[in-house]
Design a protein around this motif. Sequence first.
Motif, PDB file in Angstrom:
ATOM      1  N   PHE A 183       0.823  -1.209   0.000  1.00 45.24           N
ATOM      2  CA  PHE A 183       0.000   0.000   0.000  1.00 45.24           C
ATOM      3  C   PHE A 183       0.853   1.253   0.000  1.00 45.24           C
ATOM      4  CE2 PHE A 183      -1.915   3.251   2.812  1.00 45.24           C
ATOM      5  CZ  PHE A 183      -2.938   3.690   1.979  1.00 45.24           C
ATOM      6  N   TYR A 184       1.925   1.281   0.795  1.00 47.84           N
ATOM      7  CA  TYR A 184       2.781   2.464   0.851  1.00 47.84           C
ATOM      8  C   TYR A 184       3.384   2.791  -0.514  1.00 47.84           C
ATOM      9  CZ  TYR A 184       2.539   1.920   5.937  1.00 47.84           C
ATOM     10  OH  TYR A 184       2.102   1.817   7.234  1.00 47.84           O
ATOM     11  N   CYS A 185       3.621   1.764  -1.333  1.00 46.40           N
ATOM     12  CA  CYS A 185       4.225   1.997  -2.650  1.00 46.40           C
ATOM     13  C   CYS A 185       3.214   2.434  -3.694  1.00 46.40           C
ATOM     14  CB  CYS A 185       4.932   0.722  -3.131  1.00 46.40           C
ATOM     15  SG  CYS A 185       6.229   0.117  -2.033  1.00 46.40           S
ATOM     16  N   GLU A 186       1.968   2.030  -3.572  1.00 40.14           N
ATOM     17  CA  GLU A 186       0.975   2.263  -4.606  1.00 40.14           C
ATOM     18  C   GLU A 186      -0.010   3.377  -4.282  1.00 40.14           C
ATOM     19  OE1 GLU A 186      -0.961  -1.445  -5.250  1.00 40.14           O
ATOM     20  OE2 GLU A 186       0.852  -2.467  -5.977  1.00 40.14           O
ATOM     21  N   ALA A 187       0.028   3.929  -3.082  1.00 38.88           N
ATOM     22  CA  ALA A 187      -0.934   4.963  -2.703  1.00 38.88           C
ATOM     23  C   ALA A 187      -0.721   6.224  -3.531  1.00 38.88           C
ATOM     24  CB  ALA A 187      -0.816   5.278  -1.214  1.00 38.88           C
ATOM     25  N   ARG A 188      -1.810   6.763  -4.081  1.00 38.79           N
ATOM     26  CA  ARG A 188      -1.773   7.972  -4.899  1.00 38.79           C
ATOM     27  C   ARG A 188      -2.963   8.851  -4.534  1.00 38.79           C
ATOM     28  NH1 ARG A 188       2.358   5.983  -5.738  1.00 38.79           N
ATOM     29  NH2 ARG A 188       3.562   5.752  -7.662  1.00 38.79           N
ATOM     30  N   PRO A 189      -2.837  10.184  -4.725  1.00 39.87           N
ATOM     31  CA  PRO A 189      -3.986  11.069  -4.486  1.00 39.87           C
ATOM     32  C   PRO A 189      -5.105  10.789  -5.469  1.00 39.87           C
ATOM     33  CG  PRO A 189      -1.928  12.306  -4.515  1.00 39.87           C
ATOM     34  CD  PRO A 189      -1.606  10.940  -5.010  1.00 39.87           C
ATOM     35  N   CYS A 190      -6.319  11.073  -5.040  1.00 33.32           N
ATOM     36  CA  CYS A 190      -7.484  10.782  -5.877  1.00 33.32           C
ATOM     37  C   CYS A 190      -7.616  11.777  -7.020  1.00 33.32           C
ATOM     38  CB  CYS A 190      -8.743  10.789  -5.009  1.00 33.32           C
ATOM     39  SG  CYS A 190     -10.287  10.501  -5.907  1.00 33.32           S
ATOM     40  N   LYS A 191      -7.419  13.057  -6.732  1.00 40.22           N
ATOM     41  CA  LYS A 191      -7.628  14.091  -7.748  1.00 40.22           C
ATOM     42  C   LYS A 191      -6.460  14.178  -8.716  1.00 40.22           C
ATOM     43  CE  LYS A 191     -10.591  16.890  -4.752  1.00 40.22           C
ATOM     44  NZ  LYS A 191     -10.805  18.215  -4.127  1.00 40.22           N
ATOM     45  N   THR A 192      -5.253  13.901  -8.230  1.00 37.33           N
ATOM     46  CA  THR A 192      -4.054  13.970  -9.078  1.00 37.33           C
ATOM     47  C   THR A 192      -3.307  12.649  -8.978  1.00 37.33           C
ATOM     48  OG1 THR A 192      -2.844  14.993  -7.251  1.00 37.33           O
ATOM     49  CG2 THR A 192      -3.847  16.472  -8.875  1.00 37.33           C
ATOM     50  N   PRO A 193      -3.771  11.601  -9.672  1.00 42.63           N
ATOM     51  CA  PRO A 193      -3.129  10.289  -9.538  1.00 42.63           C
ATOM     52  C   PRO A 193      -1.715  10.233 -10.089  1.00 42.63           C
ATOM     53  CG  PRO A 193      -4.810  10.254 -11.248  1.00 42.63           C
ATOM     54  CD  PRO A 193      -4.925  11.579 -10.573  1.00 42.63           C
ATOM     55  N   ASN A 194      -1.346  11.209 -10.920  1.00 42.63           N
ATOM     56  CA  ASN A 194       0.013  11.204 -11.469  1.00 42.63           C
ATOM     57  C   ASN A 194       1.039  11.736 -10.475  1.00 42.63           C
ATOM     58  OD1 ASN A 194      -0.936  10.195 -13.932  1.00 42.63           O
ATOM     59  ND2 ASN A 194      -1.340  12.275 -14.725  1.00 42.63           N
ATOM     60  N   GLU A 195       0.588  12.342  -9.402  1.00 40.35           N
ATOM     61  CA  GLU A 195       1.502  12.882  -8.406  1.00 40.35           C
ATOM     62  C   GLU A 195       1.634  11.920  -7.229  1.00 40.35           C
ATOM     63  OE1 GLU A 195       0.247  16.739  -7.257  1.00 40.35           O
ATOM     64  OE2 GLU A 195       0.412  17.607  -9.276  1.00 40.35           O
ATOM     65  N   GLU A 196       2.535  12.258  -6.345  1.00 41.03           N
ATOM     66  CA  GLU A 196       2.784  11.437  -5.160  1.00 41.03           C
ATOM     67  C   GLU A 196       2.227  12.144  -3.933  1.00 41.03           C
ATOM     68  OE1 GLU A 196       4.118   8.546  -5.397  1.00 41.03           O
ATOM     69  OE2 GLU A 196       5.099   8.531  -7.355  1.00 41.03           O
ATOM     70  N   TYR A 197       1.897  11.359  -2.935  1.00 40.61           N
ATOM     71  CA  TYR A 197       1.522  11.937  -1.649  1.00 40.61           C
ATOM     72  C   TYR A 197       2.742  12.599  -1.011  1.00 40.61           C
ATOM     73  CZ  TYR A 197      -3.203  10.037  -1.103  1.00 40.61           C
ATOM     74  OH  TYR A 197      -4.545   9.778  -1.239  1.00 40.61           O
ATOM     75  N   HIS A 198       2.499  13.697  -0.324  1.00 41.04           N
ATOM     76  CA  HIS A 198       3.567  14.324   0.447  1.00 41.04           C
ATOM     77  C   HIS A 198       4.027  13.380   1.555  1.00 41.04           C
ATOM     78  CE1 HIS A 198       5.566  17.286   3.117  1.00 41.04           C
ATOM     79  NE2 HIS A 198       5.756  17.973   2.005  1.00 41.04           N
ATOM     80  N   LYS A 199       5.291  13.497   1.936  1.00 37.44           N
ATOM     81  CA  LYS A 199       5.833  12.589   2.953  1.00 37.44           C
ATOM     82  C   LYS A 199       5.061  12.679   4.266  1.00 37.44           C
ATOM     83  CE  LYS A 199       9.348  16.015   4.198  1.00 37.44           C
ATOM     84  NZ  LYS A 199      10.811  16.276   4.374  1.00 37.44           N
ATOM     85  N   ASN A 200       4.655  13.876   4.644  1.00 39.19           N
ATOM     86  CA  ASN A 200       3.874  14.017   5.875  1.00 39.19           C
ATOM     87  C   ASN A 200       2.476  13.431   5.717  1.00 39.19           C
ATOM     88  OD1 ASN A 200       6.031  15.321   7.038  1.00 39.19           O
ATOM     89  ND2 ASN A 200       5.263  17.368   6.592  1.00 39.19           N
ATOM     90  N   THR A 201       1.947  13.454   4.493  1.00 36.28           N
ATOM     91  CA  THR A 201       0.634  12.868   4.251  1.00 36.28           C
ATOM     92  C   THR A 201       0.686  11.353   4.397  1.00 36.28           C
ATOM     93  OG1 THR A 201       0.140  14.677   2.724  1.00 36.28           O
ATOM     94  CG2 THR A 201      -1.274  12.729   2.624  1.00 36.28           C
ATOM     95  N   LEU A 202       1.725  10.720   3.875  1.00 37.46           N
ATOM     96  CA  LEU A 202       1.872   9.275   4.014  1.00 37.46           C
ATOM     97  C   LEU A 202       2.004   8.873   5.485  1.00 37.46           C
ATOM     98  CD1 LEU A 202       4.206   8.230   1.051  1.00 37.46           C
ATOM     99  CD2 LEU A 202       1.821   7.576   1.424  1.00 37.46           C
ATOM    100  N   LYS A 203       2.778   9.632   6.216  1.00 37.27           N
ATOM    101  CA  LYS A 203       2.918   9.340   7.649  1.00 37.27           C
ATOM    102  C   LYS A 203       1.602   9.581   8.387  1.00 37.27           C
ATOM    103  CE  LYS A 203       7.854  10.490   7.779  1.00 37.27           C
ATOM    104  NZ  LYS A 203       8.888  11.394   8.357  1.00 37.27           N
ATOM    105  N   GLY A 204       0.840  10.573   7.936  1.00 36.52           N
ATOM    106  CA  GLY A 204      -0.463  10.817   8.546  1.00 36.52           C
ATOM    107  C   GLY A 204      -1.449   9.695   8.273  1.00 36.52           C
TER     108      GLY A 204
END
Length: 483
Positions: free
Chosen positions: A157-178
């Motif tokens: 999950f940590y490797c494949e998680a992507r934002p819903c509105k912008t799937p081409n971008e990555e989650y911010h590091k603080n967002t993943l930790k959150g």
Amino acid sequence: MDEVKDAQLMLALVSDNASGLVLIEPQSSDLQESADPSMPDFDPSSEDDSDSPFAYENAPDIVTFKSQSVRAPAMDFPQPADSALSPPEKPSTSSRFRKVTEEQLQSYQEMTQSKNTKKHTRWGVKILHDWHLETFNHNIDLSSVSTKELAAKLNQFYCEARPCKTPNEEYHKNTLKGIRAAINRRLSDLGRDIDIVNDKSFKTANKCLTGILKQRKKEGTSRPTNHKEVISKADLQKISAFLETAYSSPINLRLAVWYIIAVHFLSRGFEFHCQLERDSFEFKTDENGMTYACLTQESKRKNYQSRLDKNEVMADKRMYETQSTICPVRMLKFFLSKTVNSASNLFNKCVREALVNPTLEYWYTGKPLTQRAFVNFLPSICKMAGCQRYTAPCLRVTAIQIMNNAGAEGRQVMYMSGQRNVSSNKSYNKELSSNQENVANPMLSITEVENPASVNTETKGGDRVTNTRPLSSDVEIVPCALP
């Protein structure tokens, strides 16, 4: 001796009476009726009465007894209790301890988290459910999933998680930790004895998350953390000029009092201000004769949800009076005097007539402000002061930065700000102020000299020593210390 015999006779009569005999007054008719016809008549005046059981010398009036066939009532005599055992206590009708229901227990457990924390938990868990539904075509049950299976799925999950509105971008590091923290809270709420952050079973998954963040830094795709902006010195001076107009308007006075409380007590979040009451502050005088205002209670805050009693809080957070026109203590006293006596909260709505006629006795009603109203307080101050727009967190960051620049110790800053560890204080003190930059730049530029250094090799005691010094005698290095 006669008196003794009389007493003994009376005792014997009483003891016989206890076994069913009734004492009858001596009457001749009773004596005749009770006589047995088969027995010879008894003559009291007869001298030969030595065989009578009631005969004794100088006998008084003869007392006769009439037997009655009366059965003594049955009596329950208490058995001797064991001295080692105490008698059982009688059940009390009033209960000492309060009984609670399962619903109440659940509500008490949920009160440990704020409303925003619960909202963030639902958001992070929803992302995990959406990913699991898209990947495995069914939802994941966090209440029954095994530790081994959960660790393997989080690693993916940590490797494949992507934002819903912008799937081409990555989650911010603080967002993943959150998101990871939200899943961990959900597991705790379900009663699972699982910690996906610190347990050894999830060590591989956490290593994968750390590796992803390092890879993004290496590729240059990692976005930096945007900290709250520190209010500049020029803007602070404009805000200070606005505070001087506090006594002319109810709106300005309420904004000014909120500002000075937020600065002096380093409040965090908007929950602190809406819980302040009229008696939350106490005015005292120190040993030097200086008047100050101190908090008499701690309210529920963003990182501390429980509320202490007034007697459990140290009154060491002080706001001293000054000789300036914007004295915070005098302003707070004036603010309290303009609030109706029936008000319980500190910040209340304004009286409409006072907005037009400031000469009224009271400016504020007893209806408190909502928590959402405090969001626009600092932006309104910035707009009236004519400076850059800032938000309330910027004011807290500025206050902590000023204390650090003034040389306050870390434990003092932590106490005033309510921080729990030193690392939290470091996040507010990463950037240097303008004065520190001006002092540090000359120290860093001393290596830029016009003439190269001369290298002299000398021999001292058989050892070769290399001395490096600038050729020009005009270059002088003066040690400087950061303030």
